[in-house]
Write a protein that holds these residues in place. Sequence first.
Motif, PDB file in Angstrom:
ATOM      1  N   UNK A 198      10.985  -4.140  12.027  1.00 47.07           N
ATOM      2  CA  UNK A 198      11.508  -4.404  10.686  1.00 47.07           C
ATOM      3  C   UNK A 198      11.498  -3.170   9.784  1.00 47.07           C
ATOM      4  N   UNK A 199      10.953  -2.068  10.292  1.00 47.12           N
ATOM      5  CA  UNK A 199      10.868  -0.819   9.539  1.00 47.12           C
ATOM      6  C   UNK A 199      10.236  -1.040   8.167  1.00 47.12           C
ATOM      7  N   UNK A 200       9.102  -1.719   8.167  1.00 45.78           N
ATOM      8  CA  UNK A 200       8.425  -1.951   6.906  1.00 45.78           C
ATOM      9  C   UNK A 200       7.065  -2.581   7.074  1.00 45.78           C
ATOM     10  N   UNK A 201       6.322  -2.623   5.974  1.00 42.95           N
ATOM     11  CA  UNK A 201       4.982  -3.190   5.914  1.00 42.95           C
ATOM     12  C   UNK A 201       5.105  -4.704   5.776  1.00 42.95           C
ATOM     13  N   UNK A 202       5.285  -5.370   6.901  1.00 42.86           N
ATOM     14  CA  UNK A 202       5.634  -6.794   6.901  1.00 42.86           C
ATOM     15  C   UNK A 202       4.573  -7.689   6.277  1.00 42.86           C
ATOM     16  N   UNK A 203       3.314  -7.287   6.324  1.00 41.86           N
ATOM     17  CA  UNK A 203       2.227  -8.121   5.797  1.00 41.86           C
ATOM     18  C   UNK A 203       1.729  -7.636   4.436  1.00 41.86           C
ATOM     19  N   UNK A 204       2.231  -6.502   3.961  1.00 36.10           N
ATOM     20  CA  UNK A 204       1.710  -5.927   2.724  1.00 36.10           C
ATOM     21  C   UNK A 204       0.330  -5.323   2.898  1.00 36.10           C
ATOM     22  N   UNK A 205      -0.068  -5.105   4.164  1.00 39.01           N
ATOM     23  CA  UNK A 205      -1.432  -4.645   4.442  1.00 39.01           C
ATOM     24  C   UNK A 205      -1.577  -3.141   4.231  1.00 39.01           C
ATOM     25  N   UNK A 206      -0.554  -2.372   4.596  1.00 36.63           N
ATOM     26  CA  UNK A 206      -0.649  -0.916   4.458  1.00 36.63           C
ATOM     27  C   UNK A 206      -0.900  -0.538   3.001  1.00 36.63           C
ATOM     28  N   UNK A 207      -0.147  -1.132   2.106  1.00 35.64           N
ATOM     29  CA  UNK A 207      -0.294  -0.827   0.683  1.00 35.64           C
ATOM     30  C   UNK A 207      -1.712  -1.128   0.213  1.00 35.64           C
ATOM     31  N   UNK A 208      -2.276  -2.238   0.668  1.00 35.53           N
ATOM     32  CA  UNK A 208      -3.617  -2.618   0.235  1.00 35.53           C
ATOM     33  C   UNK A 208      -4.696  -1.722   0.834  1.00 35.53           C
ATOM     34  N   UNK A 209      -4.501  -1.310   2.085  1.00 32.73           N
ATOM     35  CA  UNK A 209      -5.471  -0.401   2.704  1.00 32.73           C
ATOM     36  C   UNK A 209      -5.463   0.932   1.975  1.00 32.73           C
ATOM     37  N   UNK A 210      -4.269   1.443   1.653  1.00 36.90           N
ATOM     38  CA  UNK A 210      -4.182   2.703   0.922  1.00 36.90           C
ATOM     39  C   UNK A 210      -4.863   2.581  -0.437  1.00 36.90           C
ATOM     40  N   UNK A 211      -4.674   1.441  -1.100  1.00 42.04           N
ATOM     41  CA  UNK A 211      -5.301   1.227  -2.403  1.00 42.04           C
ATOM     42  C   UNK A 211      -6.824   1.185  -2.275  1.00 42.04           C
ATOM     43  N   UNK A 212      -7.323   0.502  -1.246  1.00 42.72           N
ATOM     44  CA  UNK A 212      -8.766   0.405  -1.038  1.00 42.72           C
ATOM     45  C   UNK A 212      -9.379   1.770  -0.786  1.00 42.72           C
ATOM     46  N   UNK A 213      -8.748   2.560   0.094  1.00 39.15           N
ATOM     47  CA  UNK A 213      -9.269   3.890   0.403  1.00 39.15           C
ATOM     48  C   UNK A 213      -9.202   4.809  -0.802  1.00 39.15           C
ATOM     49  N   UNK A 214      -8.109   4.718  -1.568  1.00 41.06           N
ATOM     50  CA  UNK A 214      -7.986   5.541  -2.761  1.00 41.06           C
ATOM     51  C   UNK A 214      -9.033   5.191  -3.801  1.00 41.06           C
ATOM     52  N   UNK A 215      -9.296   3.895  -3.952  1.00 39.97           N
ATOM     53  CA  UNK A 215     -10.317   3.452  -4.905  1.00 39.97           C
ATOM     54  C   UNK A 215     -11.690   3.967  -4.506  1.00 39.97           C
ATOM     55  N   UNK A 216     -12.013   3.884  -3.216  1.00 43.52           N
ATOM     56  CA  UNK A 216     -13.307   4.380  -2.752  1.00 43.52           C
ATOM     57  C   UNK A 216     -13.451   5.869  -3.034  1.00 43.52           C
ATOM     58  N   UNK A 217     -12.389   6.637  -2.792  1.00 39.78           N
ATOM     59  CA  UNK A 217     -12.439   8.080  -3.006  1.00 39.78           C
ATOM     60  C   UNK A 217     -12.703   8.411  -4.472  1.00 39.78           C
ATOM     61  N   UNK A 218     -12.083   7.668  -5.377  1.00 41.85           N
ATOM     62  CA  UNK A 218     -12.245   7.957  -6.796  1.00 41.85           C
ATOM     63  C   UNK A 218     -13.567   7.419  -7.344  1.00 41.85           C
ATOM     64  N   UNK A 219     -13.902   6.164  -7.005  1.00 39.70           N
ATOM     65  CA  UNK A 219     -15.147   5.592  -7.504  1.00 39.70           C
ATOM     66  C   UNK A 219     -16.369   6.272  -6.897  1.00 39.70           C
ATOM     67  N   UNK A 220     -16.210   6.852  -5.703  1.00 42.78           N
ATOM     68  CA  UNK A 220     -17.324   7.554  -5.084  1.00 42.78           C
ATOM     69  C   UNK A 220     -17.820   8.701  -5.939  1.00 42.78           C
ATOM     70  N   UNK A 221     -16.923   9.283  -6.735  1.00 44.04           N
ATOM     71  CA  UNK A 221     -17.294  10.399  -7.598  1.00 44.04           C
ATOM     72  C   UNK A 221     -17.771   9.939  -8.973  1.00 44.04           C
TER      73      UNK A 221
END
Length: 503
Positions: A198-221
Amino acid sequence: MLDNIFNLGLYNPSTAVLCLGAIISVTWLLPFLYDILFSPLRNVPGPIWTRFTNLWEFYILLKGNSHEEYIHLHERYVRVGPNRYSVIEPRDVKMVYDFGGAFLKSEYYDGQGTANIFSTRDNEDHKDRRRKIASLYTMTAMVGYEDAVDRMTALCIEKMRHFATVKHLISVPDFMQYYAFDVIGEITFDQNFGMMENMGDTQGIIKEIHATNGTMAHLGLLPELQSPYGLWLKIFGGAAGRLNTYIWSQYWKHRNANSGAKMKSQYDTFLRKILSMEAAHKVDQKHVLDGCGSNIGAGSDTTGITLSAALYYLYSNPDKLANLRREIDTLADEGLISNPVTYGQAKDMPYLNAVIKETLRMHPAVGTILARVVPKGGVTLASGYYFPEGTRVGTNAWPLHYSKDVYGTDAEKYRPERWLEEATQPDFRDSMMFAFGGGSRTCIGKNISLLEITKVLPQIVRNFDLRFEQEKEPWSNYCAWFVYPRYKCWVESRKDQDVERVA
């Protein structure tokens, strides 16, 4: 209440100024003076702002190029915050990430919001979690998934042939992550995510994983914000909601259909194995998330990023691409490799493995310090500095992998040949490869990623040419936790050989 304070004379401007001055002195000035006058680390170099705030590191994180800043930083500096230090001297790295685990993970990892096999700071908890599922991740176990990987690789090649036919410009990093997700879905649940199709994030999971990792990186500091963020998660739900929901839906579907060892599938998926272990009372439900969740939450990013970087470096260095194709074509002509290449064959291909190692060196997926806490009693590192108990220290793979002391004066160049040459002693090249972390916390899914990369890379290289959309500056990168490449290519059928021979 305020009227009473004023009436009693308990408030006046002078008192307020004195109180404010006392607060500033206690919370900032005194620690700063101690740091520059008395601390055993007072002479450790670093940008001036890092002596009294984490906002310098937070700022370069917001810019999205912190992985590059760390490389430049280590030409001169090692201090990155009031209580954060970056180390890349091999003896220091070995001490901090020793398998004994004396240096615990710091509160940085609390920014993820929930404890799992990756984020737990308790070494005993981590040891127990890892021990319960480690057998699922051996390379012997991984080879059992080759059929699943081959099916997804065949789909990948089919899609790329379509891109070549219709002359479709694609984001290679996006497509490589779709490939990685589909493979992970196939081997974990016996059901891919349909992302390549489907050439896309069919479950919306990629966007959420990126958000989770980005949040950890910022809140870690900014650890003072972690508790409010945790409360927010409890009230409104976390970024990993869709991922967890999907995992549990698969868990209950398979468990209710036919539990434990009797469950039928094309092969022993991760989920089937975990259900069998659960039925035998060897694991409980938290290990479901430790296994299935880690596969999806971390494995897909690491694999997609590394594949994207490998293709970028190969197709922007025609001589390296030609060397790899020569190895593949020669072995194919001699009947020593099949189509697709098996893992058993690929692990004996010297140049292919050198390409993968060099890619992991040049572009490690994680771009920040893996912070650890100095244990009781403190330590003196090879630099000669004494680090008191409680100091946060760690290694960032980017400056380590670009260290001229470890990888030579041409460390900034993509040169797979370095892995085929004898090195001067002492040789730290392999022991300082930090793409999957180090010590007892080395990424448990490392073998999954290597299996996928080793098998799909030869198939793409032997069939296709990639032409970059931008010739002068073909790619860029964005770093928070992971370092995501960005570039687009036109896919073309390989021109310099009879494609039918490898089709």
